[in-house]
Design a protein around this motif. Structure first.
Motif, PDB file in Angstrom:
ATOM      1  N   UNK A 131       5.721  41.064  79.918  1.00  0.00           N
ATOM      2  CA  UNK A 131       5.538  42.503  80.140  1.00  0.00           C
ATOM      3  C   UNK A 131       4.466  43.087  79.237  1.00  0.00           C
ATOM      4  N   UNK A 132       4.402  42.609  78.012  1.00  0.00           N
ATOM      5  CA  UNK A 132       3.427  43.129  77.052  1.00  0.00           C
ATOM      6  C   UNK A 132       2.000  42.826  77.492  1.00  0.00           C
ATOM      7  N   UNK A 133       1.752  41.605  77.970  1.00  0.00           N
ATOM      8  CA  UNK A 133       0.398  41.248  78.390  1.00  0.00           C
ATOM      9  C   UNK A 133       0.036  41.911  79.714  1.00  0.00           C
ATOM     10  N   UNK A 134       1.025  42.113  80.589  1.00  0.00           N
ATOM     11  CA  UNK A 134       0.749  42.862  81.817  1.00  0.00           C
ATOM     12  C   UNK A 134       0.412  44.318  81.487  1.00  0.00           C
ATOM     13  N   UNK A 135       1.070  44.852  80.463  1.00  0.00           N
ATOM     14  CA  UNK A 135       0.767  46.219  80.033  1.00  0.00           C
ATOM     15  C   UNK A 135      -0.661  46.308  79.493  1.00  0.00           C
ATOM     16  N   UNK A 136      -1.079  45.301  78.736  1.00  0.00           N
ATOM     17  CA  UNK A 136      -2.458  45.292  78.238  1.00  0.00           C
ATOM     18  C   UNK A 136      -3.454  45.260  79.390  1.00  0.00           C
ATOM     19  N   UNK A 147      -8.090  54.241  89.322  1.00  0.00           N
ATOM     20  CA  UNK A 147      -7.951  54.605  90.735  1.00  0.00           C
ATOM     21  C   UNK A 147      -8.500  56.008  90.968  1.00  0.00           C
ATOM     22  N   UNK A 148      -8.175  56.916  90.054  1.00  0.00           N
ATOM     23  CA  UNK A 148      -8.676  58.284  90.106  1.00  0.00           C
ATOM     24  C   UNK A 148      -9.569  58.505  88.882  1.00  0.00           C
ATOM     25  N   UNK A 149     -10.893  58.620  89.059  1.00  0.00           N
ATOM     26  CA  UNK A 149     -11.800  58.770  87.909  1.00  0.00           C
ATOM     27  C   UNK A 149     -11.454  59.947  87.007  1.00  0.00           C
ATOM     28  N   UNK A 150     -10.869  60.995  87.579  1.00  0.00           N
ATOM     29  CA  UNK A 150     -10.528  62.160  86.765  1.00  0.00           C
ATOM     30  C   UNK A 150      -9.367  61.880  85.816  1.00  0.00           C
ATOM     31  N   UNK A 151      -8.615  60.797  86.074  1.00  0.00           N
ATOM     32  CA  UNK A 151      -7.494  60.440  85.224  1.00  0.00           C
ATOM     33  C   UNK A 151      -7.778  59.214  84.365  1.00  0.00           C
ATOM     34  N   UNK A 152      -9.049  58.863  84.241  1.00  0.00           N
ATOM     35  CA  UNK A 152      -9.425  57.715  83.413  1.00  0.00           C
ATOM     36  C   UNK A 152      -9.060  57.996  81.956  1.00  0.00           C
ATOM     37  N   UNK A 153      -8.526  56.985  81.281  1.00  0.00           N
ATOM     38  CA  UNK A 153      -8.152  57.157  79.877  1.00  0.00           C
ATOM     39  C   UNK A 153      -9.324  56.769  78.980  1.00  0.00           C
ATOM     40  N   UNK A 154      -9.338  57.308  77.793  1.00  0.00           N
ATOM     41  CA  UNK A 154     -10.396  57.007  76.828  1.00  0.00           C
ATOM     42  C   UNK A 154     -10.147  55.652  76.191  1.00  0.00           C
ATOM     43  N   UNK A 155     -11.207  55.050  75.718  1.00  0.00           N
ATOM     44  CA  UNK A 155     -11.108  53.745  75.049  1.00  0.00           C
ATOM     45  C   UNK A 155     -10.216  53.830  73.816  1.00  0.00           C
ATOM     46  N   UNK A 156     -10.346  54.913  73.070  1.00  0.00           N
ATOM     47  CA  UNK A 156      -9.535  55.073  71.863  1.00  0.00           C
ATOM     48  C   UNK A 156      -8.050  55.203  72.208  1.00  0.00           C
ATOM     49  N   UNK A 157      -7.759  55.896  73.334  1.00  0.00           N
ATOM     50  CA  UNK A 157      -6.370  56.058  73.761  1.00  0.00           C
ATOM     51  C   UNK A 157      -5.752  54.720  74.140  1.00  0.00           C
ATOM     52  N   UNK A 158      -6.479  53.907  74.917  1.00  0.00           N
ATOM     53  CA  UNK A 158      -5.977  52.589  75.312  1.00  0.00           C
ATOM     54  C   UNK A 158      -5.732  51.716  74.082  1.00  0.00           C
ATOM     55  N   UNK A 159      -6.657  51.773  73.122  1.00  0.00           N
ATOM     56  CA  UNK A 159      -6.498  50.987  71.899  1.00  0.00           C
ATOM     57  C   UNK A 159      -5.277  51.433  71.111  1.00  0.00           C
ATOM     58  N   UNK A 160      -5.075  52.743  71.017  1.00  0.00           N
ATOM     59  CA  UNK A 160      -3.921  53.270  70.289  1.00  0.00           C
ATOM     60  C   UNK A 160      -2.614  52.890  70.968  1.00  0.00           C
ATOM     61  N   UNK A 161      -2.571  52.949  72.305  1.00  0.00           N
ATOM     62  CA  UNK A 161      -1.349  52.604  73.037  1.00  0.00           C
ATOM     63  C   UNK A 161      -0.985  51.133  72.827  1.00  0.00           C
ATOM     64  N   UNK A 162      -1.983  50.255  72.870  1.00  0.00           N
ATOM     65  CA  UNK A 162      -1.719  48.837  72.621  1.00  0.00           C
ATOM     66  C   UNK A 162      -1.266  48.639  71.181  1.00  0.00           C
ATOM     67  N   UNK A 163      -1.883  49.352  70.255  1.00  0.00           N
ATOM     68  CA  UNK A 163      -1.495  49.249  68.849  1.00  0.00           C
ATOM     69  C   UNK A 163      -0.057  49.667  68.618  1.00  0.00           C
ATOM     70  N   UNK A 164       0.395  50.697  69.332  1.00  0.00           N
ATOM     71  CA  UNK A 164       1.785  51.160  69.204  1.00  0.00           C
ATOM     72  C   UNK A 164       2.746  50.082  69.692  1.00  0.00           C
ATOM     73  N   UNK A 165       2.415  49.440  70.818  1.00  0.00           N
ATOM     74  CA  UNK A 165       3.271  48.382  71.357  1.00  0.00           C
ATOM     75  C   UNK A 165       3.364  47.219  70.370  1.00  0.00           C
TER      76      UNK A 165
END
Length: 262
Positions: A131-136, A147-165
């Motif tokens: 599950x962890x690697x699928x989440x990454x 899927x929706x460009x207006x809902x694209x997440x920032x690189x820093x946000x993705x990095x922080x979310x993985x760091x929290x996990x």
């Protein structure tokens, strides 16, 4: 009637923790008292719950996720930290992802030929199915191929979310929680190095925790929607055109406009 699950937070603010002591009295009966140590105060504690709803949006079940909630309590009480907002967002996103994985599995599950899916806290033997690697991989896709460009997440946000996990499961491992398989490749390497003149011993030791759950993305060099398409984040002398654009902000417009994903 199928139950729809979601992860929801509960806020307790302000929050004060007092250490409890269990002591016997003169009759050898145990009583609970508060320690005389200074209590720990924090502005807010955010706890995670698993909420089940019916198709009519009525609450069908409400469960506090104990293993998840030990993490913020240790963050505030043991580490004496105040802020937890980003950790909370990261954990909510991770558990929403786990709920969606479970929903997709149920929609395709055939009890005659398929093995039951592992319960919460258990992981697949194959790395790509954890599950962890699928989440990454989901975070990478949301970052690079939304899927929706207006809902694209920032690189820093993705990095922080993985760091929290990573921090969340590392916390569980350190505290002796037994998984059937580790959430990610985890190794503690002890390094010995020579002490300096202020050290008592000639050599000192340090444990380095190594995990394989990271995004592995190259550094972003673009300015992501700024007017100066040639601008980069590395330190270079700015051109005359760039200087004129920067100078125009305080002298004329008093505002900055960026166009991100339309």
């Amino acid at each position: 009637m199928a139950t729809i699950y979601e992860s929801k937070t509960t806020e307790i603010k302000p929050f004060t923790y007092r250490t409890l002591l269990i002591t016997p009295d003169e009759n050898s009966e145990f009583s609970i008292k508060h320690s005389r140590q200074q209590p720990k105060h924090t502005k807010k504690v955010v706890l995670l719950n698993l909420v089940g709803r019916t198709s009519t949006d009525d609450i069908d079940s409400y469960e506090s996720l104990e293993q998840a909630n030990l993490f913020p309590l240790a963050h505030h009480i043991d580490n004496d930290k105040q802020e937890y907002e980003q950790y909370s967002k990261g954990l909510v996103q991770h558990f929403l992802f786990l709920i969606e994985l479970q929903r997709l599995w149920k929609s395709e599950y055939d009890e005659l030929i398929d093995l039951p899916r592992s319960s919460r806290g258990k992981f697949s033997f194959r790395k790509s199915d954890k599950d962890t690697h699928q989440y990454r991989e989901a975070q990478i896709k949301a970052l690079l191929e939304p899927i929706d460009p207006s809902q694209a997440i920032a690189r820093t946000t993705a990095t922080e979310y993985i760091g929290v996990v990573v921090k969340f499961y590392s916390f569980q491992i350190r505290n002796g929680y037994k998984f059937n398989k580790t959430p990610f490749e985890y190794e503690v390497v002890s390094i010995q190095y020579q002490g300096d003149s202020t050290s008592i011993g000639a050599y000192l030791g340090k444990d380095v925790h190594i995990k394989d759950l990271r995004l592995n993305l190259g550094k972003s060099r673009g300015n992501e929607g700024g007017a100066l398409s040639s601008s980069h984040k590395n330190l270079n002398p700015i051109t005359n055109r760039e200087w004129q654009a920067v100078r125009n902000i305080p002298t004329n417009t008093s505002q900055v406009i960026k166009n991100v994903a339309g």
